[in-house]
Design an enzyme around this catalytic site. Structure first.
Site, PDB file in Angstrom:
ATOM      1  CE1 TYR A 171       9.887   1.222   3.209  1.00  0.00           C
ATOM      2  CE2 TYR A 171       8.061   2.017   1.894  1.00  0.00           C
ATOM      3  CZ  TYR A 171       8.544   1.515   3.072  1.00  0.00           C
ATOM      4  OH  TYR A 171       7.690   1.290   4.122  1.00  0.00           O
ATOM      5  CG  ASP A 228      -0.203   0.173   2.520  1.00  0.00           C
ATOM      6  OD1 ASP A 228       1.003  -0.150   2.566  1.00  0.00           O
ATOM      7  OD2 ASP A 228      -0.817   0.610   3.508  1.00  0.00           O
TER       8      ASP A 228
END
Length: 462
Positions: free
Chosen positions: A285, A169
């Site tokens: 990330y 998500d």
């Protein structure tokens, strides 16, 4: 219709259950089952889930809370998997051991992600086998368990015929932030994306068909961060602005979560990447791989995100449940219901009702990205119907992104092979190949410490 949550003791369970219950008519759900190996933790979460289903929403959905896999999975149509092997105590080790050696300390990226992955591979295979044994023939496992890239590669190798869809998500959380920053409705947004899990790029973001990536790029350059003004102002008003390493942990409000502690640098890092490489919007990330030195410098080796979560979301939820059991009074701010639960519930809805809705999924490449290996587990948009994902193919990707992805794919493949074979050398090669690790000597030092910390969870490496 039975939906089972494997990892029922998770702090995310209440939000996911609320998302399911709000779609009870479309999903035609009769029963929700919580399954966990930690019975007491799950019992407490079950108290809150029962309140959500029967007091808050007034549904007649049956709730079953169990530690028995047969009871959990018999005749289930969907299994939502969200296991955390080793709980937060091991997450803390995943983050702190690499930092002691000057490497990124993060639960799904770098050495921490590989350690977590090696703990999760065989429990996930065990879960698949249990579901295959007891659930309906046309079951679907919707897997949220991290690190999704390593888990999905292991499932491809060990259980290639399993009816499992691996999802994440975080891209949706990024889109939520984008929409809040530009003050647009996310229901009007469609995007293109490619990469690996926690390792990808948005190549286009459209609102009502109009490309908004240039506008977003201008916003990020002007504000020097990918966070909405409202988030930053609200956090400042509460005296909770991030950039302070030892803050009080996460709050109940999602927007505050993104402005506190280590999260602040993640959103700041998007600006720093796009200042140099402005073409695409990176998954947050990617900071850990492209700015590994800076993120080690930002980190406090004595207080990582695991501590922030334990002192924040974990503490808030279980203290709130204890208060409810003692007084009968509930504080809804103790759990978060939003994109995390909506995403997986809507995916189940698309599978059940054959809607062909568009989702981002982790899947075997099979030529969808022409210049990536056929068997690489990539993250791409797909149309979801009763037969699973119909992946949307794309043109070849640029050399920079392809080079980064190939290094990460090979790292993950070596790790999975080493874990399955019990090969110390292959696991060491995976650690050495990871972009967050500066040398083979450091790779060996981190791995040896990880072996000691994970002796109750990892297979023996020889």
């Amino acid at each position: 219709m039975i939906i089972t949550l494997a990892g029922g003791g998770s702090t995310f369970t209440p939000g996911i259950v609320k998302s399911i219950a709000l779609r009870r008519e479309e999903l035609e759900v009769d029963e929700i089952r919580l399954y966990d190996i930690d019975g007491e933790r799950q019992r407490k979460v079950g108290v809150l889930v029962d309140w959500i289903l029967h007091e808050d929403l007034g549904t007649d959905i049956k709730l079953t809370v169990t530690t028995d896999p047969k009871e959990a999975f018999t005749d289930a149509s969907f299994v939502f998997a969200q296991m955390r092997v080793g709980k937060y105590a091991m997450r803390e080790q995943d983050e702190k051991i690499p930092l002691r050696h000057g490497c990124v300390g993060q639960e799904t990226c770098g050495c921490g992600g590989m350690a977590y992955g090696m703990r999760t591979i065989f429990p996930m295979v065990e879960l698949i086998d249990l579901v295959e044994k007891y659930a309906k023939d046309d079951y679907w496992i919707l897997n949220y368990s991290n690190p999704a890239a390593i888990v999905s590669e292991a499932c491809r190798v060990l259980r290639p015929d399993a009816r499992i869809i691996n999802i994440c998500d975080m891209p949706i959380a990024i889109i939520d932030v984008v929409c809040e920053a530009l003050q647009i409705d996310k229901r009007d947004v469609e995007y293109d994306y490619f990469g690996l899990n926690h390792f990808g790029w948005f190549t286009s973001i459209r609102c009502k068909g109009e490309e908004i990536l240039p506008e977003l790029r201008d916003y990020i350059m002007e504000h020097e961060i990918l966070l909405p003004d409202s988030y930053v102002k609200n956090a400042a008003k509460q005296g909770a602005m991030a950039g302070v390493k030892k803050d009080g942990g996460e709050s109940g409000a999602e927007q505050n979560r993104h402005t506190k502690g280590s999260w602040y640098y993640v959103w700041k890092g998007v600006y720093e990447i796009m200042e140099l490489f402005p073409e695409y919007l990176p998954n947050t990330y990617l900071n850990y791989y492209l700015q590994q030195k800076e993120f080690v410098e930002h980190s406090d080796p004595e207080r990582t995100r695991a501590n922030e979560v334990m002192d924040g979301r974990e503490k808030s939820l279980f203290e709130g449940i204890d208060r409810y059991e003692a007084t009968g009074e509930i504080d809804e701010s103790i759990f978060y219901a939003g994109s995390h639960g909506d995403w997986i519930a809507d995916l189940a809805l698309a599978l059940k009702n054959d809607t062909k809705a568009r989702f981002l999924v982790i899947c075997q490449n099979k030529g969808a990205i022409p210049n990536m290996p056929y068997d690489a587990m990539v993250e791409l948009p797909a149309y979801i119907g009763k037969n699973g994902p119909e992946v949307i193919s794309r043109d070849e990707i640029p050399l920079f992104q392809q080079g980064l992805m190939m290094q990460q794919v090979n790292c993950e493949k070596l790790l999975v092979e080493g874990c399955i074979e019990g090969s110390y050398e292959k696991v060491l090669k995976a650690f050495a190949l990871n972009k967050t690790v500066p040398s083979i000597k450091v790779a060996k030092e981190v791995l040896d410490d990880m072996i000691e910390a994970n002796k109750d969870y990892w297979p023996e490496l020889k």
